[in-house]
Design an enzyme around this catalytic site. Structure first.
Site, short mmCIF file in Angstrom:
data_model
loop_
_atom_site.label_atom_id
_atom_site.label_comp_id
_atom_site.label_asym_id
_atom_site.label_seq_id
_atom_site.Cartn_x
_atom_site.Cartn_y
_atom_site.Cartn_z
CE1 TYR A 68 -2.87 -29.50 -63.80
CE2 TYR A 68 -2.66 -29.10 -61.45
CZ TYR A 68 -3.33 -28.94 -62.63
OH TYR A 68 -4.48 -28.18 -62.64
CD GLU A 103 -1.44 -19.54 -58.28
OE1 GLU A 103 -0.33 -19.01 -58.42
OE2 GLU A 103 -2.41 -18.97 -57.78
C1 LIG Z 1 -8.02 -32.74 -60.93
C2 LIG Z 1 -9.11 -33.33 -61.83
C3 LIG Z 1 -9.38 -32.38 -62.98
C4 LIG Z 1 -8.65 -34.68 -62.39
O1 LIG Z 1 -9.62 -35.09 -63.34
P1 LIG Z 1 -9.88 -36.64 -63.69
O2 LIG Z 1 -10.80 -36.65 -64.85
O3 LIG Z 1 -10.27 -37.38 -62.48
O4 LIG Z 1 -8.40 -37.05 -64.14
P2 LIG Z 1 -7.88 -38.48 -64.61
O5 LIG Z 1 -8.99 -39.49 -64.52
O6 LIG Z 1 -7.23 -38.30 -65.92
O7 LIG Z 1 -6.83 -38.81 -63.50
C5 LIG Z 1 -5.56 -38.25 -63.52
C6 LIG Z 1 -4.69 -38.96 -62.54
O8 LIG Z 1 -5.07 -38.64 -61.21
C7 LIG Z 1 -5.39 -39.83 -60.48
N1 LIG Z 1 -6.65 -39.67 -59.80
C8 LIG Z 1 -7.72 -38.95 -60.19
N2 LIG Z 1 -8.70 -39.04 -59.28
C9 LIG Z 1 -8.22 -39.83 -58.30
C10 LIG Z 1 -8.75 -40.31 -57.07
N3 LIG Z 1 -9.99 -39.98 -56.67
N4 LIG Z 1 -7.99 -41.10 -56.31
C11 LIG Z 1 -6.74 -41.44 -56.71
N5 LIG Z 1 -6.17 -41.02 -57.86
C12 LIG Z 1 -6.90 -40.23 -58.63
C13 LIG Z 1 -5.57 -40.94 -61.48
O9 LIG Z 1 -5.05 -42.11 -60.90
C14 LIG Z 1 -4.83 -40.47 -62.70
O10 LIG Z 1 -3.56 -40.99 -62.74
P3 LIG Z 1 -3.29 -42.34 -63.53
O11 LIG Z 1 -3.77 -42.14 -64.93
O12 LIG Z 1 -1.81 -42.47 -63.43
O13 LIG Z 1 -4.05 -43.39 -62.83
C15 LIG Z 1 -10.42 -33.58 -61.00
O14 LIG Z 1 -10.10 -34.28 -59.82
C16 LIG Z 1 -11.20 -32.34 -60.65
O15 LIG Z 1 -12.03 -31.88 -61.44
N6 LIG Z 1 -10.96 -31.74 -59.45
C17 LIG Z 1 -11.70 -30.55 -59.04
C18 LIG Z 1 -11.22 -29.31 -59.72
C19 LIG Z 1 -9.76 -29.07 -59.42
O16 LIG Z 1 -9.34 -29.12 -58.28
N7 LIG Z 1 -8.96 -28.77 -60.47
C20 LIG Z 1 -7.55 -28.50 -60.36
C21 LIG Z 1 -7.32 -27.07 -60.09
S1 LIG Z 1 -5.59 -26.66 -59.98
#
Ligand SMILES: CC(C)(COP(=O)(O)OP(=O)(O)OC[C@H]1O[C@@H](n2cnc3c(N)ncnc32)[C@H](O)[C@@H]1OP(=O)(O)O)[C@@H](O)C(=O)NCCC(=O)NCCS
Length: 148
Positions: free
Chosen positions: A120, A108
Site C-alpha cells: 500500500y 484497513e
Molecule cells: C499482501 C499481498 C497481496 C502482496 O501480494 P504480492 O503479489 O506478494 O505483491 P507484490 O509481489 O506486488 O509485492 C508488493 C511489495 O511488497 C513486497 N513484498 C511482498 N512480499 C514480500 C515478502 N515476502 N518479503 C518482503 N517484501 C515483500 C515486495 O517487495 C513489493 O515491493 P517492491 O515491488 O517495492 O519490491 C500478499 O502478501 C498476500 O496475499 N497476503 C495475504 C493476504 C493479505 O494479507 N492481504 C492484505 C489484506 S489488507
C-alpha cells in the site's frame, strides 16, 4: 511461471466457485466463504482476478460508496507472492476506481501485515489513524487512504 502471461478480469461467480474451497489454504484469505460470496454479490462491490492461463493466482476487490471506495480484500496465491502480482492487481483496482469517478480509496490493515503495508505504501497510501487492538483483541488496525 511467466510474468508476462498475467491477465486481469472482473471476477465471476464461476471464478469464485473455482477458488472457494482453496481460499484459506492456497491464498491465506482471512474471510470465510460466505462473507466473500456476499461481498461478490453486492452491487456496490467490484472484484477482479489475476489469471495465468486459466488459473487464478490472485484476487482483489473494493466496495464503492458514492465517490469513495474501501479496498476490502487483496490476496495473491501463496506460491506466487513477491513476484509483482499484488502490485499489478492494486494498480488495476486504482485505475478502475479512477474510471468510475472515485475520489478516495480507504483500507484497513493489520499492523503485523508487513507485506500488505509495504504494498500500500508503494502506491502512496497514507496512514491516517489506527484502531487499537482491532484484530484478535491484540493487533492494531492501520487505516490508510489515497486520494485519486
Ligand atoms: C499482501 C499481498 C497481496 C502482496 O501480494 P504480492 O503479489 O506478494 O505483491 P507484490 O509481489 O506486488 O509485492 C508488493 C511489495 O511488497 C513486497 N513484498 C511482498 N512480499 C514480500 C515478502 N515476502 N518479503 C518482503 N517484501 C515483500 C515486495 O517487495 C513489493 O515491493 P517492491 O515491488 O517495492 O519490491 C500478499 O502478501 C498476500 O496475499 N497476503 C495475504 C493476504 C493479505 O494479507 N492481504 C492484505 C489484506 S489488507
Amino acid at each position: 511461471m511467466s510474468y508476462n502471461n498475467i491477465k486481469i478480469f472482473q471476477m465471476t461467480m464461476e471464478d469464485f466457485s473455482n477458488i472457494k474451497h482453496i481460499l484459506l489454504h492456497d491464498f491465506d484469505d482471512f474471510w470465510n466463504v460466505q462473507t466473500f460470496e456476499e461481498e461478490l454479490k453486492n452491487e456496490n462491490s467490484y472484484y477482479l482476478v489475476a489469471k495465468i492461463d486459466n488459473t487464478i493466482i490472485g484476487f482483489a476487490g473494493m466496495k464503492i460508496i458514492l465517490d469513495e471506495a474501501d479496498i476490502m480484500n487483496i490476496a495473491t496465491r501463496k506460491d506466487s507472492r513477491n513476484l509483482g502480482i499484488g502490485s499489478i492487481m492494486l494498480e488495476k483496482l486504482i485505475s478502475i476506481a479512477k474510471e468510475r469517478g472515485i475520489k478516495k480509496l480507504m483500507l484497513e490493515v493489520n499492523e503485523k501485515n508487513i507485506n500488505a503495508i509495504h504494498l500500500y505504501k508503494k502506491f502512496n497510501f497514507e496512514e491516517i489513524s489506527t484502531r487499537k487492538k482491532y484484530y484478535d483483541n491484540m493487533y492494531d488496525a492501520i487505516i490508510m487512504q489515497k486520494f485519486l
